[in-house]
Scaffold this motif. Sequence first.
Motif, short mmCIF file in Angstrom:
data_model
loop_
_atom_site.label_atom_id
_atom_site.label_comp_id
_atom_site.label_asym_id
_atom_site.label_seq_id
_atom_site.Cartn_x
_atom_site.Cartn_y
_atom_site.Cartn_z
N SER A 26 42.21 7.32 -16.95
CA SER A 26 40.93 6.83 -16.45
C SER A 26 40.61 7.47 -15.08
N LEU A 27 41.65 7.82 -14.32
CA LEU A 27 41.40 8.51 -13.05
C LEU A 27 40.83 9.91 -13.28
N GLU B 195 33.77 7.76 -5.76
CA GLU B 195 34.75 6.83 -6.33
C GLU B 195 34.47 5.40 -5.87
N ARG C 164 37.19 9.52 -14.21
CA ARG C 164 36.50 9.12 -12.98
C ARG C 164 36.26 10.32 -12.08
N GLY D 132 31.12 2.46 -13.47
CA GLY D 132 32.14 1.49 -13.05
C GLY D 132 32.04 0.19 -13.83
N LEU E 233 26.96 6.34 -11.24
CA LEU E 233 28.37 6.07 -10.96
C LEU E 233 28.64 4.57 -10.99
N ILE F 248 31.85 3.89 -8.13
CA ILE F 248 32.43 3.49 -9.41
C ILE F 248 33.18 2.16 -9.24
N GLU G 74 33.50 0.81 -17.18
CA GLU G 74 34.97 0.86 -17.09
C GLU G 74 35.57 -0.54 -17.15
N ASN H 201 24.65 10.61 -17.05
CA ASN H 201 26.00 10.17 -17.38
C ASN H 201 26.43 10.66 -18.77
N ARG I 198 32.61 -1.55 -11.11
CA ARG I 198 33.63 -2.40 -11.73
C ARG I 198 33.54 -3.82 -11.19
#
Lengths: 250, 250
Positions: free
Chosen positions: A12-13, B31, A16, A37, A33, B34, A40, A78, B38
Amino acid sequence: MRLSPRHPRYQSLVVRARLADAARTGLVVPEGLIAFGRAEAFDYLLGERTTPSAVDAIRAAARWLRAARHPVLSVNGNVAALAASQVARLQRSLPGLGVEVNLFHRTPLRVKLVLRALERAGVENVLGVRASGRITGLPSDRARVDRAGILVADVCVVPLEDGDRTRALRSLGKRVISIDLNPLSRTSREADLPIVDELTRSLRRLAVEVQRVPTGQVRRGRFARFDRKRALREAQATIARRLRQVARAR
Amino acid sequence: MRLSPRHPRYQSLVVRARLADAARTGLVVPEGLIAFGRAEAFDYLLGERTTPSAVDAIRAAARWLRAARHPVLSVNGNVAALAASQVARLQRSLPGLGVEVNLFHRTPLRVKLVLRALERAGVENVLGVRASGRITGLPSDRARVDRAGILVADVCVVPLEDGDRTRALRSLGKRVISIDLNPLSRTSREADLPIVDELTRSLRRLAVEVQRVPTGQVRRGRFARFDRKRALREAQATIARRLRQVARAR
């Protein structure tokens, strides 16, 4: 920093990092982004796999796409960054599929970046680059569509969330297949056929299932019934089960 | 596009837009966006309010902060963009609180941007700007800490997730209070005192609770026991309940 393959969340990193890079070029916008998230989080809760109920939804979507007179898949930043090659593969499996650039945050540069990502992956006849049509009831750039694409489509695949758009497309009488990991989102709740699954997994599977539909069973313009409420209920039940499992495992 | 206050998700769109702006200046990294997404997903699942069990955790955290000899709050780009004024308010409520810049993606520019956001909000004596110390067991820039801050802290508040860091701080014998909306994250599971709540809400509440702790009950270096497993279980149960509610409401 380099990513270590031994990190517990390595895969997943990597995805990302790819999306973060796409944000640096402008293909993906900041809001994209944030949306990623959110997705995710739901994928994690769903166990990061295509659930049996999502498989059912993908099979039903395959039949709808085969029965459609004019199926169109909508692509935003995306989708282009994450799944251009899966889009190309689906188009090879279903040559009549229109692939249309449709952006919430539309600029000439971003249209060009999406187009380039799709063409590099092998997508042909990309629609929506000029977008001379317009659909009503949408305040965003999403309203700008292709007269040979979304405007005349009978079945639209809308990957990744946008509740307003799903509603607008339905009110024009189009059948909407959504791909959105959040079973509670307005998109999932408004769509005629919500696929609650991760984008690349579900597109890959859809490309396979589209070819498995027996040609004898396909009748243009005739769409088998799909129990959307049941699909959403099952996704929610999967999340609840997983929460209990993780809680017990500690 | 202008945001309409009548949109069903107006408030969350406003916060989202603020963070997207912060990404354009470089304060927030891709990041970070993201990670914010989440968190949004989990906040939605928790009902976008501070749960009773989170209130308990915040009260316990308030007592730990009052009992600490050297409490430090760690601030990254997202915290500075989202909650600088809540950090300032907590520091006013607890004047001994160190506030330290600690970045996963550390550059001189980003340190300056975080510092400026904190100072504008009224935070004083910001630590971590030079970051001459180093903690072991962390591959990222998170290892670079202030010799007068995290390095010597006995209680660290780490808002927003980073599982590796939480573990490294604990292995140095520090008590870690996390603020993370994901009750399943490594951060929440590694922390001594996980607060499963949204950042601005929990910091605001923490500032109030810190002043409510009766001075007679505070003994430096003595920390009341906290049932972390129960806190996580309750957050998970809240999510499961909410999933059922939303499923029924349709």
